[in-house]
Design an enzyme around this catalytic site. Structure first.
Site, PDB file in Angstrom:
ATOM      1  N   TYR A   1       0.839  -1.394   0.059  1.00 59.27           N
ATOM      2  CA  TYR A   1      -0.019  -0.214  -0.662  1.00 59.27           C
ATOM      3  C   TYR A   1       0.862   1.423  -0.106  1.00 59.27           C
ATOM      4  CZ  TYR A   1      -4.386   2.964   1.003  1.00 59.27           C
ATOM      5  OH  TYR A   1      -5.114   3.121   1.601  1.00 59.27           O
TER       6      TYR A   1
ATOM      7  N   LYS B   1     -20.530 -20.175 -11.941  1.00 61.86           N
ATOM      8  CA  LYS B   1     -18.762 -19.965 -13.778  1.00 61.86           C
ATOM      9  C   LYS B   1     -17.725 -19.239 -13.157  1.00 61.86           C
ATOM     10  CE  LYS B   1     -22.127 -20.546 -16.658  1.00 61.86           C
ATOM     11  NZ  LYS B   1     -21.905 -21.461 -18.068  1.00 61.86           N
TER      12      LYS B   1
END
Ligand SMILES: NC(=O)c1ccc[n+]([C@@H]2O[C@H](COP(=O)([O-])OP(=O)(O)OC[C@H]3O[C@@H](n4cnc5c(N)ncnc54)[C@H](O)[C@@H]3O)[C@@H](O)[C@H]2O)c1
Ligand SMILES: O=C(O)C[C@H](O)C(=O)O
Ligand SMILES: [Mg+2]
Length: 438
Positions: free
Chosen positions: A112, A167
């Site tokens: 970060y 999916k």
């Protein structure tokens, strides 16, 4: 009564004496319950408890099976009926997980701020670097408007989310791709195209899923033309790829010559039109179709197909029949012609059950559980992403179908979806053809 086949789990206690479980299995079998997984939960001195998964046709069917087991007597008893499938969906099937572990302040600064700012600048200077320093090129949006969820129809995108999550699970496990469901509360082609265009930079590809016809055609065409990343409507082309592979394998096994055969397609929506187009592109000379919708008929004619007057006429005329209408039981056993190849692909319930079609004289029969686009889309996108392809072309799709044929074990119609080779082989073929086309 629900007309959808469903799976339930029975928690059954039997005395710990050999032969008792056989009685339970026989009772279930006699009533045509389909036993799946069997798990022994406890083996005690006096009794054994098992968790048995069974597939039934209706609530009544399940109730009859439970009654029959309890009627065996001898201490055999159904303790509970549970819904394992519903339980498996608690909390959803997917989550976003970090690939980077933060254990120290140094890690925090790398992952970060302040470290990340430099990576942003690298990408700002050369946007191509996003391919290497972000997950974008390995992430595919799974976009639905919920208008054609399986064969359940227009049930809306939120109700369709379990399919989209499914999916995503398949993308991850079969191709190492992050699939992110995107639920759209519009079906208007202008709005869908604009929305997908606005968000497409987060993704390496776009899988359109369970978007109904006719709007699916315009949406896919426009997105393909306007985006420089692979876009594919799974229900059209994923299905067409797997169907072509199945037809080729079925022909091989029944000594039928595809180019000499008359092929019939019942239902000319998203799946049916794409299947017809792919079979014609592959060399089928006589491709017939029926649909109850006049616009679907016009589209089929435009693509060179022949329209027949009724399902009966199609069943009489065609050597190979494929059905994608979403209508359970549409093909009656008496319509089946001796020696026909029948692929009734609607999910969750087929136009004719394979066992019924075979009994009625079909040489080969399968349904949408077996012939399923799961065999296509993970490898197709893996190959396209690997090649950094800007689009998924027809040659790539035909290559995927042939890779599925090559991955099929002798005697099988299609490979098992859990066979990792099939997804790898599809990916290799698609990547190779994409690179050749550059
Ligand atoms: N096995 C697979 O991999 C797979 C993949 C995609 C779709 N499917 C199945 O195919 C079915 C259709 O999906 P779709 O996305 O093409 O939907 P769709 O709505 O685009 O197409 C369905 C078509 O069938 C026609 N139809 C419906 N009832 C009919 C009837 N009685 N007689 C003639 N025509 C009729 C409709 O007019 C429509 O054109 C669904 O059940 C879906 O589960 C299976
Ligand atoms: O999701 C499936 O099982 C296949 C297909 O995409 C369908 O819509 O039926
Ligand atoms: Mg689908």
């Amino acid at each position: 009564m629900s007309d959808i086949q469903f799976i339930r789990n029975l928690i059954i206690e039997t005395p710990s004496v050999p032969g008792n479980f056989a009685k339970v299995a026989a009772a279930i079998g006699e009533l045509k319950g389909d036993i799946g997984d069997i798990q022994t939960i406890k083996v005690g001195t006096l009794s054994t408890i098992r968790d048995i998964s069974i597939q039934c046709q209706s609530e009544e069917h399940l109730h009859t099976i439970v009654q029959a087991i309890n009627a065996i007597g001898n201490g055999i008893h159904v303790h509970a009926v549970t819904d394992d499938v519903l339980q498996a969906h608690e909390g959803g099937k997917i989550q976003m997980k970090s690939r980077f572990e933060i254990r120290s302040l140094g890690d925090l600064r790398r992952a970060y701020t302040p470290g990340v700012a430099n990576v942003c600048k690298v990408i700002q200077e050369d946007p191509e670097q996003a391919k290497y320093f972000t997950g974008i090129s390995n992430t595919v949006a799974i976009v639905t408007d919920g208008t054609a969820i399986l064969g359940l129809g227009n049930i809306g995108p939120v109700a369709g989310m379990p399919v989209m999550e499914g999916k995503s699970v398949l993308f991850d496990q079969f191709a190492g791709i992050s699939g992110i469901p995107i639920l759209l509360n519009t079906s208007d082609p202008d709005e869908v195209v604009a929305t997908v265009k606005h968000i497409h930079q987060s993704f390496g590809g776009i899988l359109l899923e369970d978007i109904g016809s006719p709007h699916c055609f315009e949406i896919e065409e426009r997105l393909k033309a306007e985006l420089d990343i692979p876009v594919m409507h799974d229900d059209q082309h994923g299905t067409a790829v797997v169907t072509l592979a199945s037809v080729l394998n079925a022909c091989k096994q029944t000594d039928v010559e595809l180019s000499q055969s008359v092929v019939g397609q019942i239902g000319l929506g998203a799946a049916g039109l794409a299947i017809s187009r792919m079979l014609m592109a592959y060399g089928v000379k006589e491709m017939c179709g029926v649909d109850r919708n006049p616009d679907a008929i016009e589209r089929m004619k435009k693509h060179g197909g022949t329209i027949l007057n009724s399902i009966e006429e199609l069943m009489e005329t065609c050597d190979i029949v494929i059905a994608t209408t979403g209508v359970e039981g549409l093909i009656k056993p008496e319509m089946v012609r001796e020696g026909q190849i029948i692929l009734a692909l609607s999910n969750p319930n087929a136009e004719i059950k394979p066992e019924v079609a075979l009994k009625a004289g079909a040489a080969y029969a399968a349904d949408g559980r077996q012939v399923n686009n799961v065999l296509g889309f993970p490898g197709i996108f893996r190959g396209a992403l690997n090649a950094q392809a800007k689009e998924i072309t027809y040659p790539m799709l035909i290559g995927a179908a042939l890779a599925i044929v090559d991955s099929t074990k002798p005697g099988d119609l299609v490979p098992h979806p859990l066979d990792p080779n099939v997804h790898a082989n599809v990916a290799i073929a698609v990547e190779r053809i994409a690179n050749e086309g550059k």
